[in-house]
Design a protein around this motif. Sequence first.
Motif, PDB file in Angstrom:
ATOM      1  N   ILE A 137      46.306  23.947 -67.106  1.00  7.66           N
ATOM      2  CA  ILE A 137      44.824  23.661 -66.536  1.00  7.66           C
ATOM      3  C   ILE A 137      43.979  23.346 -67.698  1.00  7.66           C
ATOM      4  O   ILE A 137      44.705  23.462 -69.450  1.00  7.66           O
ATOM      5  CB  ILE A 137      45.157  25.662 -66.230  1.00  7.66           C
ATOM      6  N   THR A 138      42.656  23.080 -67.889  1.00  8.73           N
ATOM      7  CA  THR A 138      42.276  22.862 -68.851  1.00  8.73           C
ATOM      8  C   THR A 138      41.502  24.127 -69.770  1.00  8.73           C
ATOM      9  O   THR A 138      41.201  25.077 -69.363  1.00  8.73           O
ATOM     10  CB  THR A 138      41.490  22.725 -68.936  1.00  8.73           C
TER      11      THR A 138
ATOM     12  N   VAL B  76      45.773  18.967 -62.493  1.00 12.13           N
ATOM     13  CA  VAL B  76      45.230  19.318 -63.364  1.00 12.13           C
ATOM     14  C   VAL B  76      44.034  20.298 -63.058  1.00 12.13           C
ATOM     15  O   VAL B  76      42.908  19.410 -62.917  1.00 12.13           O
ATOM     16  CB  VAL B  76      44.887  17.950 -64.375  1.00 12.13           C
ATOM     17  N   LEU B  77      43.586  21.571 -62.933  1.00  5.84           N
ATOM     18  CA  LEU B  77      43.001  22.418 -63.020  1.00  5.84           C
ATOM     19  C   LEU B  77      41.807  22.171 -63.746  1.00  5.84           C
ATOM     20  O   LEU B  77      42.122  23.127 -64.961  1.00  5.84           O
ATOM     21  CB  LEU B  77      43.419  23.669 -62.465  1.00  5.84           C
ATOM     22  N   ASP B  78      40.781  21.901 -63.915  1.00  2.03           N
ATOM     23  CA  ASP B  78      39.470  21.813 -65.203  1.00  2.03           C
ATOM     24  C   ASP B  78      38.917  22.629 -64.827  1.00  2.03           C
ATOM     25  O   ASP B  78      37.813  23.297 -63.981  1.00  2.03           O
ATOM     26  CB  ASP B  78      39.029  20.344 -64.159  1.00  2.03           C
ATOM     27  N   ALA B  79      39.498  23.577 -65.361  1.00  2.42           N
ATOM     28  CA  ALA B  79      38.673  25.556 -65.431  1.00  2.42           C
ATOM     29  C   ALA B  79      37.949  25.731 -66.471  1.00  2.42           C
ATOM     30  O   ALA B  79      37.220  26.414 -66.691  1.00  2.42           O
ATOM     31  CB  ALA B  79      39.335  26.023 -64.829  1.00  2.42           C
ATOM     32  N   LYS B  80      38.587  25.094 -67.727  1.00  2.28           N
ATOM     33  CA  LYS B  80      37.625  25.476 -69.532  1.00  2.28           C
ATOM     34  C   LYS B  80      37.773  26.621 -69.085  1.00  2.28           C
ATOM     35  O   LYS B  80      36.943  27.174 -70.267  1.00  2.28           O
ATOM     36  CB  LYS B  80      36.886  24.333 -69.652  1.00  2.28           C
ATOM     37  N   ARG B  81      39.399  27.610 -69.229  1.00  2.66           N
ATOM     38  CA  ARG B  81      38.754  29.094 -69.423  1.00  2.66           C
ATOM     39  C   ARG B  81      39.492  29.560 -70.319  1.00  2.66           C
ATOM     40  O   ARG B  81      40.304  28.634 -71.319  1.00  2.66           O
ATOM     41  CB  ARG B  81      39.659  29.915 -68.327  1.00  2.66           C
TER      42      ARG B  81
ATOM     43  N   ALA C 146      52.143  21.900 -74.481  1.00  2.00           N
ATOM     44  CA  ALA C 146      50.553  22.202 -74.311  1.00  2.00           C
ATOM     45  C   ALA C 146      49.721  20.716 -74.414  1.00  2.00           C
ATOM     46  O   ALA C 146      50.641  19.227 -75.187  1.00  2.00           O
ATOM     47  CB  ALA C 146      49.690  22.722 -76.042  1.00  2.00           C
ATOM     48  N   GLY C 147      48.865  19.962 -74.228  1.00  2.81           N
ATOM     49  CA  GLY C 147      48.221  18.396 -74.206  1.00  2.81           C
ATOM     50  C   GLY C 147      46.981  19.140 -75.202  1.00  2.81           C
ATOM     51  O   GLY C 147      46.456  19.874 -74.929  1.00  2.81           O
ATOM     52  N   LEU C 148      45.750  17.297 -75.317  1.00  5.49           N
ATOM     53  CA  LEU C 148      44.684  17.881 -75.783  1.00  5.49           C
ATOM     54  C   LEU C 148      43.275  17.352 -75.071  1.00  5.49           C
ATOM     55  O   LEU C 148      43.866  15.930 -74.191  1.00  5.49           O
ATOM     56  CB  LEU C 148      45.320  17.255 -77.857  1.00  5.49           C
ATOM     57  N   VAL C 149      42.548  18.132 -75.059  1.00  5.57           N
ATOM     58  CA  VAL C 149      41.649  17.261 -73.935  1.00  5.57           C
ATOM     59  C   VAL C 149      40.927  16.727 -75.492  1.00  5.57           C
ATOM     60  O   VAL C 149      40.477  16.943 -76.385  1.00  5.57           O
ATOM     61  CB  VAL C 149      40.280  17.711 -73.228  1.00  5.57           C
TER      62      VAL C 149
END
Lengths: 261, 261
Positions: free
Chosen positions: A112-113, A84-89, A178-181
């Motif tokens: 990615i997030t 999971v690339l946590d980048a919040k792009r 998709a998944g959800l944060v």
Amino acid sequence: MSFFEKLTKRAKEIDSLLCVGLDPHKSELQEDSAEGAFRFCQHLIEDVACAFKPNAAFFEAYGSAGWEALQRTLQLIPKEIPIVLDAKRGDIGSTSEAYATSAFSTLACDSITASPYLGGDGLQPFLKDASRGVWVLCKTSNPGSQDIQALELPTGEPLYLHVAKLCFGTWAKEHQNAGLVVGATDVDAMEKIRAALPDVWFLSPGIGAQGGDLAKALKVGLREDGLGILLPISRGISKAENPKKMAETFRAEINALRAAR
Amino acid sequence: MSFFEKLTKRAKEIDSLLCVGLDPHKSELQEDSAEGAFRFCQHLIEDVACAFKPNAAFFEAYGSAGWEALQRTLQLIPKEIPIVLDAKRGDIGSTSEAYATSAFSTLACDSITASPYLGGDGLQPFLKDASRGVWVLCKTSNPGSQDIQALELPTGEPLYLHVAKLCFGTWAKEHQNAGLVVGATDVDAMEKIRAALPDVWFLSPGIGAQGGDLAKALKVGLREDGLGILLPISRGISKAENPKKMAETFRAEINALRAAR
């Protein structure tokens, strides 16, 4: 194989919902440099993790050398373990396209997030590849998540729930990739989102340093099949004297609670 | 000197509200590489711009080499010209801290675009340095901006207006060092935001390739003093046969409309 199939396979094989966060925060490094960030991560990559979540920010802080350390770190992760690339792009379409190239081609991450603020067209470049996963920010784990995400709409629904429904009903409708944060710090929100979307995967930070309640989060957030929440832990593991042992302890604690619910 | 003082000084000295976008989109490069991205930008850095706006995504797509090209590009920009790092970052506080280090220390940019979705605590690390500017996404220029940003709240107010007010009334209250991203593609929204916040700077993409109406945007968006909108143009300049001449043409067109209103 889709990202969520890969994630499910790994979670079952290793019997783990633990996602080890790779957050080379400068205060935790033996050497305040890109090489220090790489060594910090190297030390955390072991085999009890269901997935790894490198946080782009802590690499980016070291400029091009940090970005190179991120690339080297990613190469240490065995192919069968989801990343999971946590980048919040999140940007307008033509720009998100370049971010998707960065995450999925240049860095070869599985997921990615991404932020929903720009809307569906800003997310499409991430969602268009059915083999990749996109974790859309829904209700994040920080106190400030109340500012915008918890705003009530005229329907009586909080904004985060609207985002969750829009994501699966419209934006990710085609591939359902998709998944959800959904932060583990707000179990009420988690319960509402789970009620609306019984099958979706959550990425649920907030356990450990941020004070989320693991037992409550699992109680309301797990799916019927005992899966459906990926629990990232960063400082709780990296600050331990023996990170590998601590990761095993977290996995066991999560599994005991899964079994007990 | 604060960022907005620097911006105002430059806008007056050069008599320009034009912000030249540095978007090395791969389809526009002579060579599809980090070096190609650098050369593309080199060609665009001239002296009629009020500010430059490099877009991080198009560099990031080339990995560490791309990040190095971004660093080299930034070094080409004279110190007196404000830089807007278009990165749309935003995370929980401890992570935004690392993004702020990246933007303001490692890259030494004057300002950054940031997302409000995580709320005030996620923006604080960008806002805490009074000498730097933060362009908070408010109403973006893409069609998808209708999805979340335009949602109506129970007060009858659209979400973007709530974000705008929250930004200046609360998040950036201390240093008033925020601006707002307000697309030139939605002049109704721009008019509403200007009515609520008469003194704030807007960063208003959407002119050129995205089809925004420059005359209307200036009519409703300019402040009383004839400033207050920074107009980024990327493809409209970079695709021209003579980008420098095209930038001069845009500056003159903007100034003619400013004078005529």
